[in-house]
Design an enzyme around this catalytic site. Structure first.
Site, PDB file in Angstrom:
ATOM      1  N   GLU A  61       0.869  -1.187   0.000  1.00 49.36           N
ATOM      2  CA  GLU A  61       0.000   0.000   0.000  1.00 49.36           C
ATOM      3  C   GLU A  61       0.901   1.232   0.000  1.00 49.36           C
ATOM      4  OE1 GLU A  61      -2.761  -0.668   3.219  1.00 49.36           O
ATOM      5  OE2 GLU A  61      -3.478  -2.534   2.317  1.00 49.36           O
TER       6      GLU A  61
ATOM      7  N   GLU B 153      -8.544   4.760   4.741  1.00 46.87           N
ATOM      8  CA  GLU B 153      -8.458   4.062   3.446  1.00 46.87           C
ATOM      9  C   GLU B 153      -8.478   5.129   2.362  1.00 46.87           C
ATOM     10  OE1 GLU B 153      -7.944   0.980   2.817  1.00 46.87           O
ATOM     11  OE2 GLU B 153      -8.322   0.005   4.743  1.00 46.87           O
TER      12      GLU B 153
HETATM   13  O1  LIG Z   1      -9.002  -3.965   0.773  1.00 45.24           O
HETATM   14  C1  LIG Z   1      -9.080  -4.749   1.707  1.00 45.24           C
HETATM   15  O2  LIG Z   1      -9.763  -5.789   1.660  1.00 45.24           O
HETATM   16  C2  LIG Z   1      -8.330  -4.494   2.982  1.00 45.24           C
HETATM   17  C3  LIG Z   1      -7.819  -3.074   3.081  1.00 45.24           C
HETATM   18  C4  LIG Z   1      -7.165  -2.955   4.422  1.00 45.24           C
HETATM   19  O3  LIG Z   1      -6.023  -3.300   4.575  1.00 45.24           O
HETATM   20  N1  LIG Z   1      -7.950  -2.526   5.407  1.00 45.24           N
HETATM   21  C5  LIG Z   1      -7.549  -2.561   6.757  1.00 45.24           C
HETATM   22  C6  LIG Z   1      -8.663  -2.052   7.643  1.00 45.24           C
HETATM   23  C7  LIG Z   1      -8.252  -2.011   9.076  1.00 45.24           C
HETATM   24  C8  LIG Z   1      -9.398  -1.720  10.034  1.00 45.24           C
HETATM   25  O4  LIG Z   1     -10.353  -2.503  10.056  1.00 45.24           O
HETATM   26  O5  LIG Z   1      -9.305  -0.713  10.778  1.00 45.24           O
HETATM   27  C9  LIG Z   1      -7.261  -3.990   7.101  1.00 45.24           C
HETATM   28  O6  LIG Z   1      -7.962  -4.885   6.595  1.00 45.24           O
HETATM   29  O7  LIG Z   1      -6.333  -4.224   7.870  1.00 45.24           O
HETATM   30 ZN   LIG Z   2      -4.079  -2.033   4.442  1.00 44.69          ZN
END
Ligand SMILES: O=C(O)CCC(=O)N[C@@H](CCC(=O)O)C(=O)O
Ligand SMILES: [Zn+2]
Length: 335
Positions: free
Chosen positions: A62, A215
């Site tokens: 990322e 995000e």
């Molecule tokens: O695109 C995806 O499926 C995941 C994107 C991502 O890395 N999102 C984070 C969110 C963290 C949270 O829930 O605060 C993750 O999945 O770690």
């Molecule tokens: Zn991520």
């Protein structure tokens, strides 16, 4: 520019600098704390009593958020940005960043809040180290604490930039922080309703920081992020760093609020998600839709009015979240 400002180059080269502390002409102190970890301290007379943790690269592929933090650091190290707050810059998973992969063995963002103790390997050690960096950084009493953990998503999204706001029993989500996020270009916020094992959940639940996962668009390799527009976030972060942030109104400026209705947990290899591979985050799902099936005839059927899906991912390890079913939130519980 001071050499310590090149934290990304140091991290990519896996290089430990000989000189651990450097000071800009404006008296701002940079201190290398360990791999991918740099503390910035303003001159005492200019300190506005805010501790700001900025992390990126918790997922190594990322890259847009990593490039943004590196740009801010270059600005500070060259004297162009003049900090009036303490800052901790963290690049979360250096080895995954070097490889350009989300993770090497395990997703670090599922190893916080004690989970690393139940695991082993380099990423579990790194999660423990990140917790320790954050714990020490946020240990000074009487100062405001803010953490933005910057990410980009695997898939496209109907809402490009949004935040996830962690949950702690007895603590209310802050309208003022949401207004700040709206001013930084976030279009939506997902209000969590249970404890979690992510980095922002750790600093929110255990270190009393206001903390968010941001995000910011779709994940792409270094140098290919021209479609990720971080200008509003960057402008706001510079204001926060320089102590010139305009007085935040409580107006949410059209910010959309959602809450979690259910997390879809993958229990076994028989898990099957009935969604197209290219479905975008925030896609609406109609009532009665069979979303997923798992062993023992477990069925996930949409029952919620106005349901949408984010982060659908049938490839996660068993026991982990394979998607979040969200619903609109009126914001009635904000403080
Ligand atoms: O695109 C995806 O499926 C995941 C994107 C991502 O890395 N999102 C984070 C969110 C963290 C949270 O829930 O605060 C993750 O999945 O770690
Ligand atoms: Zn991520």
């Amino acid at each position: 520019m001071l050499a310590l400002g090149k934290l990304l180059d140091l991290t990519l080269a896996d290089h430990e600098p000989a000189e651990k502390t450097q000071v800009t002409v404006g008296g701002v102190r940079l201190r290398w704390l360990g791999e991918g970890a740099l503390e910035v301290r303003p001159p005492e007379a200019q300190d506005k009593q805010l501790d700001l943790l900025l992390s990126a690269g918790i997922h190594g592929n990322e890259t847009a958020p990593i490039e943004l933090l590196e740009k801010l650091l270059h600005g500070i190290a060259s004297g162009k940005i003049k900090p009036q707050v303490r800052i901790l810059f963290l690049f979360g998973n250096p080895e995954a960043i070097r490889r350009g992969e989300r993770f090497v063995e395990q997703d670090i963002n599922r190893l916080f809040n004690g989970r690393h103790e139940l695991s082993s390997g380099d990423e579990a050690l790194r999660a423990a180290e990140l917790e320790q960096f954050a714990r020490v950084f946020f240990s000074l009493p009487g100062r405001a604490r803010l953490h933005y953990d910057l990410h980009t998503a695997i898939r496209g999204s109907k809402i490009e930039q949004f935040a996830l706001y962690p949950f702690k029993e007895g603590r209310k989500h802050s309208r003022r922080e949401l207004a700040r996020l709206a001013a930084a270009g976030m279009e939506a916020v997902l209000l969590q309703s249970k404890s979690s094992i992510t980095f922002s959940a750790f600093t929110y639940e255990q270190l009393e920081a206001e903390a968010f996962t941001l995000e910011l668009g779709k994940a792409r390799p270094f140098g290919q992020n021209e479609q990720v527009n971080l200008s509003r976030l960057e402008a706001r972060l510079v204001q926060i760093i320089e102590g010139t942030e305009p007085e935040t109104q409580d107006a949410l400026d059209g910010l959309k609020l959602f809450s979690v209705s259910r997390e879809i947990i993958k229990h076994s290899d028989s898990f099957h998600l009935h969604l197209p591979a290219d479905i975008e985050n925030f896609s609406e799902l109609s009532k009665g839709y069979l979303l997923a099936e798992d062993l023992a005839e477990t069925r996930w059927v949409v029952e919620e009015e106005g349901a949408r899906i984010i982060f659908p991912n049938p490839k996660v390890k068993n026991g982990l979240r394979a998607g979040i079913l969200i619903v609109p939130d009126s914001g009635q519980h904000l403080v």
